[in-house]
Design a protein around this motif. Structure first.
Motif, PDB file in Angstrom:
ATOM      1  N   GLU A  95       0.851  -1.191   0.000  1.00  0.00           N
ATOM      2  CA  GLU A  95       0.000   0.000   0.000  1.00  0.00           C
ATOM      3  C   GLU A  95       0.893   1.251   0.000  1.00  0.00           C
ATOM      4  N   GLU A  96       0.447   2.271  -0.733  1.00  0.00           N
ATOM      5  CA  GLU A  96       1.173   3.532  -0.818  1.00  0.00           C
ATOM      6  C   GLU A  96       0.576   4.478   0.221  1.00  0.00           C
ATOM      7  N   ARG A  97       1.132   4.426   1.432  1.00  0.00           N
ATOM      8  CA  ARG A  97       0.593   5.253   2.513  1.00  0.00           C
ATOM      9  C   ARG A  97       1.075   6.680   2.425  1.00  0.00           C
ATOM     10  N   GLU A  98       2.259   6.941   1.909  1.00  0.00           N
ATOM     11  CA  GLU A  98       2.780   8.276   1.672  1.00  0.00           C
ATOM     12  C   GLU A  98       3.204   8.349   0.212  1.00  0.00           C
ATOM     13  N   PRO A  99       3.246   9.494  -0.371  1.00  0.00           N
ATOM     14  CA  PRO A  99       3.603   9.615  -1.791  1.00  0.00           C
ATOM     15  C   PRO A  99       4.989   9.004  -2.055  1.00  0.00           C
ATOM     16  N   GLY A 100       5.014   8.041  -2.960  1.00  0.00           N
ATOM     17  CA  GLY A 100       6.267   7.426  -3.362  1.00  0.00           C
ATOM     18  C   GLY A 100       6.820   6.426  -2.370  1.00  0.00           C
ATOM     19  N   VAL A 101       6.076   6.114  -1.293  1.00  0.00           N
ATOM     20  CA  VAL A 101       6.534   5.170  -0.270  1.00  0.00           C
ATOM     21  C   VAL A 101       5.528   4.037  -0.174  1.00  0.00           C
TER      22      VAL A 101
END
Length: 621
Positions: A95-101
């Protein structure tokens, strides 16, 4: 005669007393001292080597297991890279919880069943990177997680954790104690730190595996050293499997429980660990910088070892004269390239050697004095008593009682080293000649009979045993089935026939030696679980068991237990649809009118049904 023997005895006592007293008090003392000194040094060396062997076992194991990981990953990478199902799995699991992470979802740490496998204790962090998160990287991440799940449970008792780093700021972890991937900072760039950075191609152009220096793990609250093995393919750095090793328990192995002083140095002029007197009342900070410490003893010990340090090729060094008051023994620690140093006092070694030598000298003197005293007290008996014994023997010979003399029913001076002893032995030899010849013949008959019986037993065993698995062979099975069919079925007997699934593919993939080992392990399962029955190797990979049961259901339960136990061996079988070695099993009961042929045909048919049903199952007829 009496005067001659007395003179001989007195002369020998005088001669041996003078020689032994002089030599024992001088020569024996010196030799004992030298031997004791050498033995004490040898014991110190042996103790140091045992400590290093025990302490460094985990380091050596880390190098082996990361190579296993590398081999397994590269095999899959060459076959499966850019596979659509891996890309789809990445999109579903991360899952992409923060942009690009991107982070691996929590269920794969807590425990989840997916794609016919159980996934647990996995965490993953895909941080920001200039490299695109393309299909190849997604495939690489998912293949790494699969290998982590395959090997991580087996390695978790040896290492703090197993993790995989990638040069694109990716870290995947198998760590039951921490879901690290969920808690890592979003802005974390692992490639900027020395641990992961040391694996990158620009920092490690030789592409060598390496041990990091000591560092404090804030999550585990322990000092850690990490082994890393970069994996490249076609000149490209794909990933680096690694193990963290917590040092608290390892250090205890190096330095605990000894009267001598123990030190562990690295080659950067740092004390990694030492005896309590050198580290007490100091906050433990992983290492002590020798250039900053005020303990001159540590600096001196390090300097001595550094000048002629042990190496992998020459792992043990002994420093007998470099220090005035102490002896040093340094042992090379494989993997980490540390030096384990034992320091002991010369005075203590010398004192122990002198004490041991004095005891030996004192004991020798006591024995000599006692011998002389006994000789003087019993000198008269040593001359007159043997003559009286020979006189009695002469009377026995006159009466024809040779057997009494041969059986030593009378005492004779056989051990006397003079004319009397020679005469006594001649009398016994003459008397025992006839009885000795008869006893010799009887012993030979018994010996030949025993040898023949052993040979027959060995031939019987060879005729009915399988050389590879130690199970009974096909000949023994035919014999036992014939006996059961002739005797009737007073007790129900189950015939359980197992065949190793895809065994030819296993031999083609792993080699016949691995196939033999697998058969031996499977045979061991049968021997452990068929209690009270008999187990046979029927063919190449077929095993048959005869077991007394109460019903068909009981036979099926026992066969199912065998099938599950063999699957639980988890012998890897990459070309099998089950990923491990499994068996198909057929079961039948021997009926009243059965012959060995009908029984074998029926159980073979049930085995065929098990294979037809998809293998790794049990069927009965």
């Amino acid at each position: 005669m009496a005067r001659t023997l007395s003179t001989q005895l007195l002369s020998r006592i005088t001669l041996w007393s003078a020689l032994l007293v002089t030599l024992t008090t001088g020569f024996a003392f010196w030799n004992t001292y030298q031997r004791e000194s050498a033995e004490q040094v040898a014991e110190l060396v042996d103790s140091a080597e045992q400590r290093v062997s025990a302490g460094s076992a985990v380091f050596i194991e880390a190098e082996k297991t990361t190579q296993v990981f590398a081999d397994r990953f590269l095999t899959r990478y060459q076959k499966q890279v850019n596979q659509p199902h891996l890309i789809e799995r990445f999109d579903a699991w991360f899952e992409e919880r923060e942009p690009g992470v991107w982070r691996l979802r929590t269920p794969y740490f807590d425990g989840a069943f997916a794609f016919e496998r159980w996934w647990q204790y996995l965490s993953g962090f895909v941080g920001r990177s200039d490299a695109p998160l393309d299909a190849e990287r997604k495939s690489r991440i998912m293949m790494s997680l699969s290998v982590l799940q395959e090997f991580g449970p087996a390695w978790e008792h040896n290492f703090a954790n197993t993790h995989v780093s990638m040069p694109e700021n990716v870290l995947l972890n198998y760590w039951p104690q921490s879901n690290w991937g969920q808690s890592a900072r979003a802005d974390l760039d692992m490639t900027a730190y020395s641990v992961v950075g040391s694996t990158l191609q620009q920092n490690n152009p030789e592409r060598r595996p390496n041990w990091t220096g000591l560092y404090f793990d804030e999550t585990a609250l322990d000092w850690v050293i990490t082994f890393q093995r970069p994996i490249d393919w076609n000149g490209r750095h794909l990933l680096t499997p690694s193990h963290d090793v917590f040092l608290t328990s390892v250090i205890e192995t190096f330095i605990a429980n000894s009267t001598a002083d123990h030190f562990v140095f690295n080659q950067k002029k740092q004390l990694v660990a030492g005896s309590p007197e050198f580290t007490k009342n100091k906050e433990y900070v992983g290492v002590i910088e020798l250039e900053e410490t005020e303990i001159d003893e540590l600096v001196t010990v390090y300097q001595v070892v550094e000048q002629a340090a042990p190496t992998a090729a020459d792992p043990v060094k002994i420093y007998l004269n470099e220090l005035a008051d102490h002896i040093l023994i340094a042992v090379y620690v494989p993997g980490t390239q540390w030096w384990h140093v034992t320091r002991t006092s010369k005075k203590s070694l010398q004192a122990e050697a002198v004490v041991a030598s004095l005891w030996v000298a004192a004991l020798g003197a006591f024995i000599l004095l006692t011998t002389v005293l006994i000789a003087w007290i019993f000198i008269r008996n040593q001359i007159t008593k043997p003559i009286r014994q020979l006189e009695k023997a002469a009377n026995y010979i006159k009466q024809g009682k040779y057997e009494s003399i041969a059986n030593r029913e009378i005492q004779l001076p056989l051990q006397t080293d003079n004319e009397i002893g020679l005469l006594a032995n001649t009398v016994v030899d003459m008397s025992s000649h006839i009885s000795a010849e008869q006893e010799f013949l009887e012993r030979e008959v018994k010996k030949r009979t025993a040898e023949l019986e052993q040979a027959n037993q060995k031939l019987a065993m060879m005729a009915h045993a399988d050389g590879l698995t130690a199970l009974l062979n096909r000949r023994a099975l035919d014999r036992d089935l014939q006996a059961i069919c002739r005797a009737g079925v007073a007790q129900k007997t189950a015939v359980i026939m197992a065949d190793v699934d895809f065994f030819k593919l296993y031999n083609d993939t792993y080699g016949h030696e691995a196939g033999d080992i697998a058969l031996q392990r499977i045979a061991g399962v049968f021997m452990n679980l068929i209690v009270g029955g008999r187990v046979y190797r029927y063919g190449g990979e077929e095993i048959v068991a005869l077991a007394t049961v109460t019903s068909v259901d009981a036979a099926l339960k026992r066969a199912e237990k065998l099938r599950a136990a063999i699957q639980n061996l988890t012998i890897p079988h990459s070309t099998s649809s089950y990923a491990t070695i499994t068996v198909s099993i057929g079961v039948t009961l021997i009926e009243t009118d059965d012959t060995p042929e009908t029984v074998l045909r029926r159980v073979d048919k049930s085995l065929y049904e098990a294979k037809k049903a998809g293998r790794n199952t049990v069927k009965s007829q």
